[in-house]
Design a protein around this motif. Structure first.
Motif, short mmCIF file in Angstrom:
data_model
loop_
_atom_site.label_atom_id
_atom_site.label_comp_id
_atom_site.label_asym_id
_atom_site.label_seq_id
_atom_site.Cartn_x
_atom_site.Cartn_y
_atom_site.Cartn_z
N ASP B 262 0.81 -1.07 -0.06
CA ASP B 262 -0.16 0.11 -0.07
C ASP B 262 0.81 1.11 -0.12
O ASP B 262 0.64 2.27 -0.83
CB ASP B 262 -1.03 0.04 1.49
N LYS B 265 2.26 1.71 -3.47
CA LYS B 265 1.03 2.17 -4.20
C LYS B 265 0.92 3.72 -3.96
O LYS B 265 0.56 4.59 -4.89
CB LYS B 265 -0.28 1.44 -3.96
N ASN B 266 1.03 4.07 -2.91
CA ASN B 266 0.89 5.58 -2.53
C ASN B 266 1.80 6.66 -3.38
O ASN B 266 1.76 7.45 -3.50
CB ASN B 266 1.08 5.90 -0.91
N ALA B 268 3.33 5.58 -5.94
CA ALA B 268 2.96 5.58 -7.29
C ALA B 268 1.86 6.53 -7.65
O ALA B 268 1.83 7.12 -8.73
CB ALA B 268 2.66 4.09 -7.91
N ASP B 269 1.13 6.74 -6.72
CA ASP B 269 -0.11 7.67 -6.89
C ASP B 269 0.37 9.22 -7.19
O ASP B 269 -0.30 9.90 -7.92
CB ASP B 269 -0.79 7.59 -5.64
N TYR B 274 2.10 6.13 -13.23
CA TYR B 274 1.85 4.64 -12.77
C TYR B 274 0.81 4.71 -12.05
O TYR B 274 0.33 3.59 -11.69
CB TYR B 274 3.13 4.53 -11.83
N LYS B 275 -0.08 5.60 -11.50
CA LYS B 275 -1.23 5.67 -11.08
C LYS B 275 -2.55 4.65 -11.58
O LYS B 275 -2.50 3.91 -10.93
CB LYS B 275 -1.74 7.01 -10.77
N PHE B 278 -1.14 0.86 -11.18
CA PHE B 278 -1.45 0.30 -9.81
C PHE B 278 -2.75 0.26 -9.59
O PHE B 278 -3.35 -0.84 -8.84
CB PHE B 278 -0.76 1.05 -8.73
N GLU B 279 -3.65 0.94 -10.03
CA GLU B 279 -5.22 0.80 -9.76
C GLU B 279 -5.87 -0.37 -10.69
O GLU B 279 -6.51 -1.00 -10.31
CB GLU B 279 -5.89 1.90 -10.55
N LEU B 289 1.08 -7.26 -10.63
CA LEU B 289 1.80 -5.97 -11.24
C LEU B 289 2.43 -6.16 -12.26
O LEU B 289 2.57 -5.45 -13.18
CB LEU B 289 2.32 -5.74 -9.90
#
Lengths: 829, 350
Positions: B262, B265-266, B268-269, B274-275, B278-279, B289
Motif C-alpha cells: 500500500d 502504491k501511495n 506511485a499515486d 503509474y497511478k 497500480f489501480e 503487477l
C-alpha cells in the motif's frame, strides 16, 4: 477458336460424394482437372477440419521423404522422375508406403549412425595422434628443465612443503577461433602457474559430422599444483576442448603414438560399410520418386476434401465447385465411374449462384501466348469480350510497324521457326533457363512478329536498311536529264539535283508495292518517310480505337445493357469518328485528290484541322472540297453535343429505372424472392445471366445498392477519361512513327558506320575479303544485339502498351479471376 | 552528433530498419491468438503456427511435441534474426545491439552462478540460458568464487566489464549476494544504456529514453516489492535503484522507505503514469503487477514503430517478440496441462 471470343459458360455445381467414394471421386477429378472447388469451411480454422489427421500423416511422410532425399543427395546420386502416370493411391496404401519408408529411413539412420560413430572415433584417434606428434615435446621439455634448473634452488632453500612440487601436463585440441580466448582465460584464471603452448595442426582433419576439412589448434599446458589443475580442467571443459592423456616420458609417448596410428589404420578400411549403404540407397531410389508423387497427390486430395461440408446425415460430403458447362457430361461420367464400386453413385447438379463465376478461356499452344498478353493486364470479367483473338493479328502488326525491316524480320522469323519445329524435342522442353523459357513460350508470337516485320519491311522497302528494287522504279532520271538538258558543267556544279514529277516521263506511276527504292537515294528521304509514317500512325490508331469501341457493343448486348448502346457506344463513336475519323478522312482525301501538279497550292491538313476547332478559316489555305467549313462545323458541334449525353445519359437512365423500383420494394421484394425460390430448377438450367431476363434482374439488384452520386461520379470519370483519352491516345499512336523512325535510323547508322566503311576499305579483293571478316562479325553481332534484341524489346513494349492502354480501355474491364481447376498436372510433370 | 537523422540514417541502417519493420509485420495478430486459444493439442498449435510467419519451424522436431521444444525453437528463430541484424549492422547501431544483449548476458551469468552454488551440472543450466546472451567464456563462470574473481578472470573481456565497477567486493558468493550482484549489474547496465541513448540524441533518444526510464522505474518497483520481508536493509535497497527515470530522485527515496504494497502504491499515486497501472492491479481478471507492467511495455514498444530513423525499433521488436513468445508458451502450457480457465490471460500485441 470460337471459344476465344468470350469466356466459356461456367456453372456452379454441387457435388454429393458418398463418404465411401469421396476420396476416389476427388482423386479422379484431380486427374482430369475439370473443376475448381469452393471452400465451404472458410470459417473453420485449419486444424479443425475433417481430414486434418490424414493431411498430417501425409506431412509426416513428406518429412521422411525429405530426409531420404537429403541422404540420396549426400551420397551423390540423382533421383529420376517416376515413369508413367501414378494415380493417387487408395487410402489403405498409405500405411504400406509409410511402413516401407519408415523402415528404409530407420535402416539408413542406423547405417549413418554407425558410420558417424566410426568416423567420430577415427577423428578422436587422429586428433590424439596429432596432439602427441605435434612437437610440443622438445619445447616443453626445455621449459621443464629450465623451470627445474631455475627454481630448484629457490624452492629447496626454505625446504618447506613444496618439495614434492612437480610439473603436470594437460594436452588437447581446440577449435582455432576459440584458442586465443582460451589462452587468455587460462592466464587470467591461473595467474601464471602454467605454461601453455598452442600450435596449429598442419593438415586439416575431416569433421566427423559434416565431413568438411577443419583445422584444429593443439595445446599443451604444463602446470604446478593440483588446484590449478582442476581449474584448468574446468576451463578446458567449458571450451569444449578434446583433452587427451599426455605421458611424461618421451618413449612412452612415442609408444602411445605408434599404438594410435595402428588403431586408426585398423579403423580406416572398415570405416564406410559401403555395400550395405548402397543397397539401402538403391531401394530408396526405387521407392522415393513414385512415393513422393503419390503422397503429394494424396495430400492434395485431402486438402480438397477439407473444403467440403458434411451432409446432415453424415452419409455424404457436399462440395461446391465451378465447372465449365461443356465439361459437365465428363464430370458426371467421371463421378459415376469412380463411385460405382461403392454401390452409391455420386451426383453433380447445377445450382444458381449470385457470385461472378470465374473466367475460363481454353487456349492451345498457338493462342496461349496471345491470351497471356491479355491476361497480364487483367483476367477478363466473366463472359466479357476477349481481346485475345484480335490481338493475334493486331499485336504482331503494330509491332512490325515499328520494327519494319525485311532482314531483321527474317532473322526473327527463322529463330521462331526453329523453336516451333523443335518444340517437341525433350531437350528443348526440359531447358530450365528462365530467359530461354520466356522466348520459348512466346515462339508463335515471335513467328508472327517476324512474318509481319517482313511484310512491313517490304512496304518500307528496307532490308538491313538497304532498299531493294524488285520492280523497276517509277521515277526516271534519264527522262529528267533529257528534258531539262543538264550539261556536264551543270552536273559538276550541283551536288544534288531535283526530279520534278510534273515533267512528263519523269514520274511514270506509283511503285507496285511499298516505297519506291529511288527514295533511298533522295536527300529528302527522311521528310518524305516521316510524313508517310506519321499519317499512317494516326490512321492505324483511329481505326484500332474505333474497333475497340465497336467491340464494346458486344459486351453491352451480351450483358443485356441495351441502354448503353445508345447512351455510351453511340456518343463515343460519334465523338471519336467525328473528330479523329474526320482527320483520317482528310488525310486519305488529300492522298487521293491532290496531285503533284497542284503541289504548290496544296492545302495544309494541320491548319484545316486547327481551324475546324476555332470555327475560323485562313485565306491562304485552299479548302479541300466545297462547303468544307459547314461540314466541319457540324461535326464539331455534333461531337461536343455528345459529351453531355455521355456524361448524363447512363446515370439519368439508371436513376429513372431505379425510382419505381424503390417505391414498390417492400411488397415486391418478397414476391421476387418467392418467385426466385419457385424458379430454382429453371434457373439452374439457364445458368448465370446467360439470358437477358436474369441479367436484368441482377442489374436491379446492383442498382438497389448504388448511390446516385456514385453513379454520377463514375460516369463523369469515364467521360473525362474517354474524351481526353481520344486526344492523348491518338497522339500516343504516334509512337508507331517514332519507333519505326528510330529503328530505320539505327540500322542505317550501323550500315553506314560499320559495313559500308568495311566495304570501302580496300580495292584489292584479297585484302578486302580478309578485312571484311571481322567487320562483318561486328556488324552481325551488333545487328542481333542492338537491332534485334534491344530494339525488338522496345518495340514489343510499345506494342504492349498500345494494346493495354489505348485499345483495351475502350471496352475491356479485366476484373475477373481465372478458373483454376483442381488438378494434379503440376505433380505429374 | 548532428540533428536530422532523416538525412543520413538510411545510408547505414536503412536496410536493417526496413528488415525489422518487415519482421514486425510478422507478429501474431489478435485473430491468430483467437485461433491459437481454440487449439486442443500442441499438434493443433503447431499446425496453426505453420499458417503464420513462423512457417514450419517445428518441422524437424521429433514427436512428441513439448512446450519446451516450442520455446527453444522460437528462441532460436529470434536469435537467428537478431544475429542477422547484428552481423549486418554498422556503428553505432552495433553498439546499441550489444547493449541489448547485455541484459540477457547478466541473466545468464547469474543463472550459472546460482547453478554452481546449488551444484547443478553446467549442461543442464546452459539449456536454460537465453541464446541471445551467450558468450564464449560463459561456462567458466562457475570457477569464480568472489565477484572480483569473476570480473578479473572471466568477464573482463565481455561487454559486461564496465558494469562491474560498482560491485567489486570480496564477499563470498552466496544466494543473497548473487541477487544483489544481479541488481547492481542491472542498475549500472541500465544507466550506461540510458546514457548511451541520451548521448546519441536524435529520434533514438526520443524513443529509447522513455522506454528505458520505464524499465528503470519498473525495476525499482519490483525490487521494492521483492524486498518486503527480507533481510535487505532500506539503505541497501536504495543503492539498487537505477538512478534515472521518472521516479528519480524523490520517488526513489520514498520507495526506499516503503514497507508494504500500500505504501508503494501511495508513492506511485504521485505519478500520473503509474497511478492507473497500480489501480489496474487485482482488478478484473486478477492481474498482477507484472502483467500490468508487461502490458504497458508492449504499448510503448508498439508506439516505437510510429517513428522512423531510430534504433528503438530493434529494441522494441525484440521485446515484442519476447512477449509474443511468452504468450505462445503460456497458451501452450495451458493446453498441455489442460488448464484452460486462464488461457486468455495472454497479452495481445497488435
Amino acid at each position: 477458336m470460337g471459344s476465344m471470343f468470350r469466356s466459356e459458360e461456367v456453372a456452379l455445381v454441387q457435388l454429393f460424394l458418398p463418404t465411401a467414394a469421396a476420396y476416389t471421386c476427388v482423386s479422379r477429378l484431380g486427374e482430369l482437372g475439370l473443376v475448381e472447388f469452393r471452400d465451404l469451411n472458410a470459417s473453420v480454422s485449419a486444424f479443425q477440419r475433417r481430414f486434418v489427421v490424414d493431411v498430417r500423416r501425409c506431412e509426416e511422410l513428406e518429412k521422411t521423404f525429405t530426409f531420404l532425399q537429403e541422404e540420396v543427395r549426400r551420397a551423390g546420386l540423382v533421383l529420376l522422375p517416376p515413369e508413367g502416370r501414378l494415380p493417387a493411391p487408395p487410402p489403405r496404401d498409405l500405411l504400406r508406403i509409410q511402413e516401407e519408408t519408415e523402415r528404409l529411413a530407420q535402416e539408413l539412420r542406423d547405417v549413418r549412425g554407425n558410420q558417424q560413430a566410426l568416423r567420430a572415433q577415427l577423428h578422436q584417434l587422429q586428433l590424439h595422434a596429432a596432439v602427441l606428434g605435434q612437437g610440443h615435446g622438445p619445447q616443453l621439455a626445455a621449459a621443464h628443465t629450465d623451470a627445474t634448473s631455475e627454481r630448484m634452488p629457490l624452492l629447496q632453500a626454505p625446504g618447506g612443503p613444496h618439495q614434492d612440487l612437480r610439473v603436470n601436463f594437460v594436452a588437447g585440441a581446440v577449435e582455432p577461433h576459440k584458442a586465443p580466448a582460451l589462452e587468455r582465460l587460462l592466464w587470467r584464471a591461473c595467474r601464471g602457474f602454467l605454461i601453455a603452448s598452442f600450435r596449429e595442426l598442419e593438415q586439416p582433419l575431416e569433421h566427423p559430422v559434416t565431413g568438411e576439412p577443419a583445422t584444429w589448434m593443439t595445446f599443451l599446458i604444463s602446470y604446478w599444483g593440483e588446484q590449478i589443475g582442476q581449474k584448468i580442467r574446468k576451463i578446458t571443459d567449458c571450451f569444449h576442448c578434446h583433452v587427451f592423456p599426455f605421458l611424461e616420458q618421451e618413449e612412452a609417448r612415442r609408444g602411445a603414438l605408434r599404438q594410435l596410428q595402428q588403431q586408426s589404420q585398423e579403423l580406416h578400411p572398415t570405416c564406410p560399410p559401403k555395400r550395405f549403404l548402397s543397397q539401402v540407397l538403391g531401394r530408396v531410389l526405387q521407392l522415393l520418386p513414385p512415393g513422393q508423387v503419390q503422397v503429394h497427390k494424396m495430400k492434395a486430395v485431402y486438402l480438397a476434401l477439407n473444403q467440403c461440408s458434411v451432409s446432415t446425415t453424415h452419409k455424404c460430403l457436399i462440395a461446391e465447385a465451378w465447372c465449365s458447362v461443356r465439361d459437365l457430361p465428363a464430370l458426371q461420367e467421371a463421378l459415376r465411374d469412380s463411385s460405382t464400386e461403392e454401390g452409391v453413385s455420386a451426383v453433380a447438379h447445377r445450382i444458381p449462384c449470385r457470385d461472378m463465376p470465374p473466367t475460363l478461356i481454353r487456349t492451345n499452344r498457338f493462342t496461349a501466348s496471345f491470351q497471356g498478353i491479355v491476361d497480364a493486364y487483367g483476367v477478363g470479367r466473366y463472359q466479357e469480350v476477349n481481346p485475345a483473338p484480335y490481338t493475334i493479328i493486331t499485336f504482331p502488326f503494330l509491332f512490325a510497324v515499328m520494327f519494319g525491316d525485311v532482314g531483321h524480320g527474317l532473322l526473327m522469323f527463322l529463330f521462331a521457326l526453329a523453336m516451333v519445329l523443335a518444340e517437341n524435342r525433350p531437350a528443348v522442353k526440359a531447358a530450365q533457363n528462365e530467359i530461354w523459357q520466356t522466348f520459348f513460350r512466346g515462339r508463335y508470337l515471335l513467328l508472327l512478329m517476324g512474318l509481319f516485320s517482313i511484310y512491313t519491311g517490304f512496304i518500307y522497302n528496307e532490308c538491313f536498311s538497304r532498299a531493294t528494287s524488285i520492280f523497276p522504279s517509277g521515277w526516271s532520271v534519264a527522262a529528267m536529264a533529257n528534258q531539262s538538258g543538264w550539261s556536264d558543267a551543270f552536273l559538276a556544279q550541283h551536288a544534288t539535283l531535283t526530279l520534278d514529277p510534273n515533267v512528263t516521263g519523269v514520274f511514270l506511276g506509283p511503285y507496285p508495292f511499298g516505297i519506291d527504292p529511288v527514295w533511298s537515294l533522295a536527300a529528302n528521304h527522311l521528310s518524305f518517310l516521316n510524313s508517310f509514317k506519321m499519317k499512317m500512325s494516326v490512321i492505324l490508331g483511329v481505326v484500332h480505337m474505333a474497333f475497340g469501341v465497336v467491340l464494346g457493343v458486344f459486351n453491352h448486348v451480351h450483358f443485356g445493357q441495351k441502354h448503353r448502346l445508345l447512351l455510351e457506344t453511340l456518343p463515343e463513336l460519334t465523338f471519336l469518328l467525328g473528330l479523329f475519323g474526320y482527320l483520317v478522312f482528310l488525310v486519305i482525301y488529300k492522298w487521293l485528290c491532290v496531285s503533284a501538279a497542284s503541289a504548290a497550292s496544296a492545302p495544309s491538313i494541320l491548319i484545316h484541322f486547327i481551324n475546324m476547332f476555332l470555327f475560323s478559316h485562313s485565306p491562304t489555305n485552299r479548302p479541300l472540297y466545297p462547303r468544307q467549313e459547314v461540314v466541319q462545323a457540324t461535326l464539331v458541334v455534333l461531337a461536343l453535343a455528345m459529351v453531355p449525353v455521355l456524361l448524363l445519359g447512363t446515370p439519368l437512365h439508371l436513376l429513372r429505372r431505379h425510382r419505381p423500383h424503390l417505391r414498390r420494394r417492400p411488397a415486391g421484394r418478397q414476391e421476387e424472392d418467392k418467385a426466385g425460390l419457385l424458379d430454382l430448377p429453371d434457373a439452374s438450367v439457364n445458368g448465370w445471366s446467360s439470358d437477358e431476363e436474369k441479367a436484368g434482374g441482377l442489374d436491379d439488384e446492383e442498382e438497389a445498392e448504388l448511390v446516385p452520386s456514385e453513379v454520377l461520379m463514375h460516369q463523369a470519370i469515364h467521360t473525362i477519361e474517354f474524351c481526353l483519352g481520344c486526344v492523348s491516345n491518338t497522339a500516343s499512336y504516334l509512337r508507331l512513327w517514332a519507333l519505326s523512325l528510330a529503328h530505320a535510323q539505327l540500322s542505317e547508322v550501323l550500315w553506314a558506320m560499320v559495313m559500308s566503311i568495311g566495304l570501302g576499305l580496300s580495292r584489292e579483293v584479297g585484302v578486302a575479303a580478309v578485312v571484311l571478316v571481322p567487320i562483318f562479325a561486328a556488324f552481325a553481332v551488333m545487328t542481333v544485339v542492338i537491332l534485334l534484341v534491344m530494339e525488338g524489346l522496345s518495340a514489343f513494349l510499345h506494342a504492349l502498351r498500345l494494346h493495354w492502354v489505348e485499345f483495351q480501355n475502350k471496352f475491356y474491364s479485366g476484373t475477373g479471376y481465372r478458373l483454376s481447376p483442381f488438378t494434379f498436372a503440376a505433380t505429374d510433370d | 552528433m548532428l540533428e536530422g537523422a532523416e538525412l543520413y540514417f538510411n545510408v547505414d541502417h536503412g536496410y536493417l530498419e526496413g528488415l525489422v519493420r518487415g519482421c514486425k509485420a510478422s507478429l501474431l495478430t489478435q485473430q491468430d491468438y483467437i485461433n491459437l486459444v481454440q487449439c486442443e493439442t500442441l499438434e493443433d498449435l503447431k499446425i496453426h503456427l505453420q499458417t503464420t510467419d513462423y512457417g514450419n519451424f517445428l518441422a524437424n522436431q521429433t514427436n512428441p511435441l513439448t512446450v519446451s521444444k516450442i520455446d527453444t525453437e522460437m528462441r532460436k528463430r529470434l536469435c537467428g534474426e537478431f544475429e542477422y541484424f547484428r552481423n549486418h549492422s554498422l556503428e553505432p547501431l552495433s553498439t546499441f545491439l550489444t547493449y541489448m544483449t547485455c541484459s540477457y548476458m547478466i541473466d545468464n551469468v547469474i543463472l550459472l552462478m546460482n547453478g554452481a552454488l546449488q551444484k547443478k551440472s553446467v549442461k543442464e543450466i546452459l539449456g536454460k540460458c537465453h541464446p541471445l546472451g551467450r558468450f564464449t567464456e560463459m561456462e567458466a563462470v562457475n570457477i569464480a568464487e568472489t565477484p572480483s574473481d569473476l570480473f578479473n578472470a572471466i568477464l573482463i573481456e565481455t561487454p559486461l566489464a564496465p558494469f562491474f565497477q560498482d560491485c567489486m567486493s570480496e564477499n563470498a558468493l552466496d544466494e543473497l549476494n548473487i541477487e544483489l550482484l544481479r541488481n547492481k549489474l542491472y542498475k549500472s547496465y541500465l544507466e550506461a544504456f540510458y546514457k548511451f541513448c541520451k548521448n546519441h540524441g536524435d529520434v533514438t533518444a526520443d524513443v529509447m529514453c522513455p522506454i528505458l526510464e520505464f524499465e528503470a522505474d519498473r525495476r525499482a518497483f519490483i525490487i521494492t516489492l521483492n524486498s518486503f520481508g527480507t533481510e535487505l536493509s532500506k539503505e541497501d535497497r536504495e543503492t539498487l535503484y537505477p538512478t534515472f527515470g521518472k521516479l528519480y530522485p524523490e520517488g526513489l527515496r520514498l520507495l526506499a522507505q516503503a514497507e508494504d504494497f500500500d505504501q508503494m502504491k501511495n508513492v506511485a499515486d504521485h505519478y500520473g503514469v503509474y497511478k492507473p497501472l497500480f489501480e489496474a492491479v487485482g482488478g478484473s481478471g486478477g492481474k498482477t503487477l507484472e502483467d500490468v507492467f508487461y502490458e504497458r511495455e508492449v504499448q510503448m514498444n508498439v508506439l516505437a514503430f510510429n517513428r522512423q530513423f531510430h534504433y528503438g525499433v530493434f529494441y522494441a521488436y525484440v521485446k515484442l517478440k519476447e512477449q509474443e513468445m511468452r504468450n505462445i508458451v503460456w497458451i501452450a502450457e495451458c493446453i498441455s496441462q489442460r488448464h484452460r480457465t486462464k488461457i486468455n490471460s495472454y497479452i495481445p500485441i497488435l
